[in-house]
Design a protein around this motif. Structure first.
Motif, PDB file in Angstrom:
ATOM      1  N   MET A   1       0.839  -1.182   0.000  1.00 33.98           N
ATOM      2  CA  MET A   1       0.000   0.000   0.000  1.00 33.98           C
ATOM      3  C   MET A   1       0.880   1.241   0.000  1.00 33.98           C
ATOM      4  N   ALA A   2       0.559   2.193  -0.859  1.00 33.47           N
ATOM      5  CA  ALA A   2       1.357   3.407  -0.993  1.00 33.47           C
ATOM      6  C   ALA A   2       1.101   4.332   0.195  1.00 33.47           C
ATOM      7  N   LYS A   3       2.173   4.995   0.566  1.00 31.58           N
ATOM      8  CA  LYS A   3       2.080   5.943   1.675  1.00 31.58           C
ATOM      9  C   LYS A   3       1.333   7.189   1.189  1.00 31.58           C
ATOM     10  N   LYS A   4       0.367   7.630   1.998  1.00 22.46           N
ATOM     11  CA  LYS A   4      -0.443   8.791   1.627  1.00 22.46           C
ATOM     12  C   LYS A   4       0.379  10.060   1.777  1.00 22.46           C
ATOM     13  N   SER A   5       0.245  10.953   0.806  1.00 22.42           N
ATOM     14  CA  SER A   5       0.993  12.207   0.864  1.00 22.42           C
ATOM     15  C   SER A   5       0.059  13.320   1.335  1.00 22.42           C
ATOM     16  N   TYR A   6       0.625  14.237   2.128  1.00 21.52           N
ATOM     17  CA  TYR A   6      -0.170  15.330   2.698  1.00 21.52           C
ATOM     18  C   TYR A   6       0.444  16.669   2.310  1.00 21.52           C
ATOM     19  N   ASP A   7      -0.405  17.639   2.166  1.00 26.55           N
ATOM     20  CA  ASP A   7       0.059  19.006   1.925  1.00 26.55           C
ATOM     21  C   ASP A   7       0.307  19.634   3.305  1.00 26.55           C
ATOM     22  N   TRP A   8       1.521  19.367   3.827  1.00 28.33           N
ATOM     23  CA  TRP A   8       1.811  19.768   5.200  1.00 28.33           C
ATOM     24  C   TRP A   8       1.801  21.288   5.400  1.00 28.33           C
ATOM     25  N   VAL A   9       2.127  22.040   4.396  1.00 31.20           N
ATOM     26  CA  VAL A   9       2.107  23.506   4.516  1.00 31.20           C
ATOM     27  C   VAL A   9       0.676  23.985   4.748  1.00 31.20           C
ATOM     28  N   ALA A  10      -0.246  23.483   3.934  1.00 34.49           N
ATOM     29  CA  ALA A  10      -1.658  23.867   4.078  1.00 34.49           C
ATOM     30  C   ALA A  10      -2.223  23.347   5.404  1.00 34.49           C
ATOM     31  N   ILE A  11      -1.838  22.140   5.771  1.00 38.97           N
ATOM     32  CA  ILE A  11      -2.329  21.554   7.023  1.00 38.97           C
ATOM     33  C   ILE A  11      -1.813  22.357   8.216  1.00 38.97           C
ATOM     34  N   LYS A  12      -0.539  22.709   8.182  1.00 39.52           N
ATOM     35  CA  LYS A  12       0.036  23.508   9.274  1.00 39.52           C
ATOM     36  C   LYS A  12      -0.694  24.846   9.393  1.00 39.52           C
ATOM     37  N   LEU A  13      -0.931  25.488   8.275  1.00 36.24           N
ATOM     38  CA  LEU A  13      -1.624  26.782   8.278  1.00 36.24           C
ATOM     39  C   LEU A  13      -3.007  26.641   8.914  1.00 36.24           C
ATOM     40  N   GLU A  14      -3.742  25.625   8.531  1.00 41.49           N
ATOM     41  CA  GLU A  14      -5.067  25.393   9.107  1.00 41.49           C
ATOM     42  C   GLU A  14      -4.981  25.066  10.595  1.00 41.49           C
ATOM     43  N   PHE A  15      -4.011  24.256  10.972  1.00 49.06           N
ATOM     44  CA  PHE A  15      -3.863  23.868  12.379  1.00 49.06           C
ATOM     45  C   PHE A  15      -3.544  25.072  13.261  1.00 49.06           C
ATOM     46  N   VAL A  16      -2.603  25.886  12.819  1.00 51.29           N
ATOM     47  CA  VAL A  16      -2.182  27.052  13.605  1.00 51.29           C
ATOM     48  C   VAL A  16      -3.347  28.031  13.781  1.00 51.29           C
ATOM     49  N   LYS A  17      -4.203  28.156  12.763  1.00 50.89           N
ATOM     50  CA  LYS A  17      -5.353  29.061  12.845  1.00 50.89           C
ATOM     51  C   LYS A  17      -6.509  28.476  13.649  1.00 50.89           C
ATOM     52  N   SER A  18      -6.550  27.166  13.783  1.00 43.36           N
ATOM     53  CA  SER A  18      -7.700  26.529  14.428  1.00 43.36           C
ATOM     54  C   SER A  18      -7.524  26.448  15.948  1.00 43.36           C
ATOM     55  N   SER A  19      -8.616  26.074  16.601  1.00 39.15           N
ATOM     56  CA  SER A  19      -8.561  25.881  18.053  1.00 39.15           C
ATOM     57  C   SER A  19      -8.817  24.415  18.409  1.00 39.15           C
ATOM     58  N   LEU A  20      -8.837  23.563  17.410  1.00 36.41           N
ATOM     59  CA  LEU A  20      -9.056  22.137  17.653  1.00 36.41           C
ATOM     60  C   LEU A  20      -7.856  21.509  18.343  1.00 36.41           C
TER      61      LEU A  20
END
Length: 155
Positions: A1-20
């Protein structure tokens, strides 16, 4: 099974802005929690989130202060206009006064208007450039006694 790739830059931006929480965020973005939490800890995303939160809070306080200062300035300007109008009315009425008591009441009104005006400007409410209240009272007494303009003095 192939390793899933993530857009870590976009994810980081969303995480830093969120309160989750880290776990809730990982679930919301369908990222394995262990993968996500390691990335968050290794790159110190929580610290960035806190810094942004602190900056946001400081900016919010600054904006609130600016809004209140604007409101106060508008209120003071309105107050100053009202005092000027009242002052003009009092001055007009003084000219038509026949009794010393009326002049005294209107003069007291002028003093109170002056205090309000000075207070609205942020100045002392005491007018240090004029005589004392005692001097003013003596002047009013001389009007009541009919001594003003006669050259007589009760002293």
């Amino acid at each position: 099974m192939a390793k899933k790739s993530y857009d870590w830059v976009a994810i980081k931006l969303e995480f830093v802005k969120s309160s989750l929480s880290t776990r809730d965020f990982a679930e919301a973005f369908d990222i394995p929690y262990s993968t996500f939490s390691k990335k968050v800890m290794r790159e110190q995303w929580e610290n960035e989130r806190k810094q942004i939160g602190s900056k946001l809070e400081a900016k919010s306080v600054e904006k609130s202060i600016d809004n209140r200062a604007d409101e106060l300035a508008e209120f003071e300007a309105t107050t100053l206009r009202a005092i000027r109008m009242a002052q003009a009315d009092v001055i007009d009425k003084i000219a038509s006064c026949k009794k010393a008591g009326e002049i005294k009441a209107l003069s007291n009104a002028l003093v109170e208007l002056q205090k309000g005006y000075r207070l609205a400007l942020g100045a002392s409410t005491e007018n240090q450039a004029t005589g004392t209240a005692t001097d003013f009272s003596q002047w009013l007494e001389s009007i009541d006694n009919g001594e003003l303009g006669t050259g007589r003095s009760s002293a």
